[in-house]
Design a protein around this motif. Structure first.
Motif, PDB file in Angstrom:
ATOM      1  N   ILE A 129       0.825  -1.207   0.000  1.00 19.55           N
ATOM      2  CA  ILE A 129       0.000   0.000   0.000  1.00 19.55           C
ATOM      3  C   ILE A 129       0.857   1.254   0.000  1.00 19.55           C
ATOM      4  N   LYS A 130       1.923   1.277   0.768  1.00 19.12           N
ATOM      5  CA  LYS A 130       2.785   2.458   0.795  1.00 19.12           C
ATOM      6  C   LYS A 130       3.420   2.706  -0.564  1.00 19.12           C
ATOM      7  N   THR A 131       3.879   1.654  -1.197  1.00 19.11           N
ATOM      8  CA  THR A 131       4.532   1.797  -2.503  1.00 19.11           C
ATOM      9  C   THR A 131       3.529   2.251  -3.561  1.00 19.11           C
ATOM     10  N   VAL A 132       2.327   1.700  -3.534  1.00 18.34           N
ATOM     11  CA  VAL A 132       1.285   2.122  -4.470  1.00 18.34           C
ATOM     12  C   VAL A 132       0.898   3.578  -4.197  1.00 18.34           C
ATOM     13  N   ASN A 133       0.751   3.941  -2.927  1.00 25.75           N
ATOM     14  CA  ASN A 133       0.420   5.331  -2.580  1.00 25.75           C
ATOM     15  C   ASN A 133       1.485   6.293  -3.081  1.00 25.75           C
ATOM     16  N   ASP A 134       2.745   5.913  -2.961  1.00 21.52           N
ATOM     17  CA  ASP A 134       3.833   6.764  -3.462  1.00 21.52           C
ATOM     18  C   ASP A 134       3.673   7.006  -4.960  1.00 21.52           C
ATOM     19  N   GLY A 135       3.348   5.962  -5.697  1.00 20.22           N
ATOM     20  CA  GLY A 135       3.130   6.104  -7.136  1.00 20.22           C
ATOM     21  C   GLY A 135       1.914   6.951  -7.456  1.00 20.22           C
ATOM     22  N   ASN A 136       0.823   6.725  -6.729  1.00 26.63           N
ATOM     23  CA  ASN A 136      -0.390   7.509  -6.958  1.00 26.63           C
ATOM     24  C   ASN A 136      -0.189   8.981  -6.629  1.00 26.63           C
ATOM     25  N   SER A 137       0.624   9.269  -5.638  1.00 24.49           N
ATOM     26  CA  SER A 137       0.851  10.670  -5.283  1.00 24.49           C
ATOM     27  C   SER A 137       1.566  11.411  -6.412  1.00 24.49           C
ATOM     28  N   ALA A 174       8.141   3.996 -10.247  1.00 24.31           N
ATOM     29  CA  ALA A 174       7.205   3.487  -9.236  1.00 24.31           C
ATOM     30  C   ALA A 174       6.785   2.061  -9.572  1.00 24.31           C
ATOM     31  N   THR A 175       6.590   1.794 -10.843  1.00 25.67           N
ATOM     32  CA  THR A 175       6.221   0.446 -11.279  1.00 25.67           C
ATOM     33  C   THR A 175       7.316  -0.551 -10.905  1.00 25.67           C
ATOM     34  N   LYS A 176       8.561  -0.171 -11.135  1.00 24.06           N
ATOM     35  CA  LYS A 176       9.682  -1.055 -10.785  1.00 24.06           C
ATOM     36  C   LYS A 176       9.731  -1.306  -9.282  1.00 24.06           C
ATOM     37  N   LYS A 177       9.448  -0.261  -8.489  1.00 23.77           N
ATOM     38  CA  LYS A 177       9.444  -0.434  -7.028  1.00 23.77           C
ATOM     39  C   LYS A 177       8.356  -1.410  -6.605  1.00 23.77           C
ATOM     40  N   ILE A 178       7.202  -1.314  -7.232  1.00 25.84           N
ATOM     41  CA  ILE A 178       6.119  -2.250  -6.913  1.00 25.84           C
ATOM     42  C   ILE A 178       6.536  -3.666  -7.310  1.00 25.84           C
ATOM     43  N   GLU A 179       7.139  -3.792  -8.491  1.00 29.10           N
ATOM     44  CA  GLU A 179       7.603  -5.107  -8.968  1.00 29.10           C
ATOM     45  C   GLU A 179       8.618  -5.734  -8.014  1.00 29.10           C
ATOM     46  N   GLN A 180       9.467  -4.906  -7.420  1.00 37.27           N
ATOM     47  CA  GLN A 180      10.568  -5.407  -6.606  1.00 37.27           C
ATOM     48  C   GLN A 180      10.176  -5.723  -5.164  1.00 37.27           C
ATOM     49  N   GLU A 216      -0.602 -11.425  -6.270  1.00 38.13           N
ATOM     50  CA  GLU A 216      -1.569 -11.229  -7.355  1.00 38.13           C
ATOM     51  C   GLU A 216      -1.926  -9.739  -7.481  1.00 38.13           C
ATOM     52  N   TYR A 217      -2.194  -9.094  -6.350  1.00 36.55           N
ATOM     53  CA  TYR A 217      -2.485  -7.652  -6.370  1.00 36.55           C
ATOM     54  C   TYR A 217      -1.282  -6.868  -6.886  1.00 36.55           C
ATOM     55  N   GLN A 218      -0.109  -7.285  -6.477  1.00 40.37           N
ATOM     56  CA  GLN A 218       1.121  -6.633  -6.923  1.00 40.37           C
ATOM     57  C   GLN A 218       1.214  -6.673  -8.454  1.00 40.37           C
ATOM     58  N   THR A 219       0.977  -7.837  -9.034  1.00 41.55           N
ATOM     59  CA  THR A 219       1.021  -7.989 -10.489  1.00 41.55           C
ATOM     60  C   THR A 219      -0.003  -7.081 -11.163  1.00 41.55           C
ATOM     61  N   GLN A 220      -1.186  -6.994 -10.592  1.00 41.53           N
ATOM     62  CA  GLN A 220      -2.228  -6.145 -11.172  1.00 41.53           C
ATOM     63  C   GLN A 220      -1.859  -4.661 -11.065  1.00 41.53           C
ATOM     64  N   PHE A 221      -1.273  -4.254  -9.949  1.00 40.44           N
ATOM     65  CA  PHE A 221      -0.842  -2.863  -9.819  1.00 40.44           C
ATOM     66  C   PHE A 221       0.287  -2.539 -10.794  1.00 40.44           C
ATOM     67  N   VAL A 222       1.164  -3.483 -11.040  1.00 35.78           N
ATOM     68  CA  VAL A 222       2.234  -3.267 -12.025  1.00 35.78           C
ATOM     69  C   VAL A 222       1.608  -2.993 -13.397  1.00 35.78           C
ATOM     70  N   VAL A 282      -1.386  -1.781 -14.025  1.00 34.29           N
ATOM     71  CA  VAL A 282      -2.060  -0.478 -13.962  1.00 34.29           C
ATOM     72  C   VAL A 282      -1.045   0.655 -14.112  1.00 34.29           C
ATOM     73  N   PHE A 283       0.039   0.592 -13.352  1.00 37.51           N
ATOM     74  CA  PHE A 283       1.040   1.653 -13.401  1.00 37.51           C
ATOM     75  C   PHE A 283       1.753   1.692 -14.754  1.00 37.51           C
ATOM     76  N   THR A 284       1.958   0.534 -15.355  1.00 38.94           N
ATOM     77  CA  THR A 284       2.556   0.498 -16.685  1.00 38.94           C
ATOM     78  C   THR A 284       1.634   1.191 -17.687  1.00 38.94           C
ATOM     79  N   THR A 285       0.360   0.888 -17.628  1.00 30.15           N
ATOM     80  CA  THR A 285      -0.619   1.517 -18.517  1.00 30.15           C
ATOM     81  C   THR A 285      -0.662   3.022 -18.293  1.00 30.15           C
ATOM     82  N   LEU A 286      -0.698   3.449 -17.040  1.00 30.10           N
ATOM     83  CA  LEU A 286      -0.699   4.889 -16.742  1.00 30.10           C
ATOM     84  C   LEU A 286       0.533   5.561 -17.320  1.00 30.10           C
ATOM     85  N   SER A 287       1.692   4.980 -17.069  1.00 30.34           N
ATOM     86  CA  SER A 287       2.946   5.553 -17.542  1.00 30.34           C
ATOM     87  C   SER A 287       2.955   5.671 -19.060  1.00 30.34           C
TER      88      SER A 287
END
Length: 159
Positions: A37-45, A68-74, A84-90, A92-97
């Motif tokens: 959640i912290k890593t996703v929040n950092d990306g969303n901010s 941010a996507t790489k941080k979530i991946e790592q 599974e959620y991590q993969t889905q957020f990756v 999402v962030f890839t698409t946004l980027s």
């Protein structure tokens, strides 16, 4: 370019509530939830901070979202559901980027277009590219909100 579609009403409260609920430093479900959640929040901010910005900032935002996507991946998550959620957020962030990058490049093309018939055509093409990129980014942002709700629900369950 306006990225005003982003609604981040769920993620910040999730982070705060989980922070208050989490105790201990071991790598249990709760601590893994907190890290995700912290890593996703950092990306969303990044998106929130850069709303309504111009070409250079949009291109930088796209690059920052890649980071941010790489941080979530790592994140070294062991919980299968969180992975599974991590993969889905990756995704999402890839698409946004990618789509913020496309919109920024198209905006730059429109700004550089000459006052001529071909220039007007470039502007029309760029506008269409911007609209398509922002629609795709909006879909990704909505997916992120849905994921955030799911993560909150999952992380609120006792182990």
């Amino acid at each position: 370019m306006s990225v005003g579609y982003r609604k981040n009403k769920i993620i910040v409260p999730i982070s705060v509530s989980l922070t208050l609920l989490l105790i201990g430093c071991n790598d249990n479900k709760a601590s893994q939830c907190q890290r995700l959640i912290k890593t996703v929040n950092d990306g969303n901010s990044l998106v929130e901070i850069n709303k309504g910005t111009q070409v250079a900032t949009s291109l930088k935002l796209a690059k920052d979202l890649q980071t941010a996507t790489k941080k979530i991946e790592q994140l070294n998550l062991k919980d299968p559901k969180l992975k599974e959620y991590q993969t889905q957020f990756v995704k999402v962030f890839t698409t946004l980027s990618q789509n913020i990058y496309k919109a920024g490049k198209a905006l730059n093309t429109a700004k550089l277009a000459k006052a001529s018939t071909s220039g007007r055509q470039q502007i029309q093409t760029a506008r269409s590219e911007i609209d398509n990129a922002l629609k795709a980014a909006e879909v990704a942002a909505k997916q992120s909100d849905v994921l955030a709700t799911q993560v909150n629900r999952y992380c609120s369950q006792p182990e």
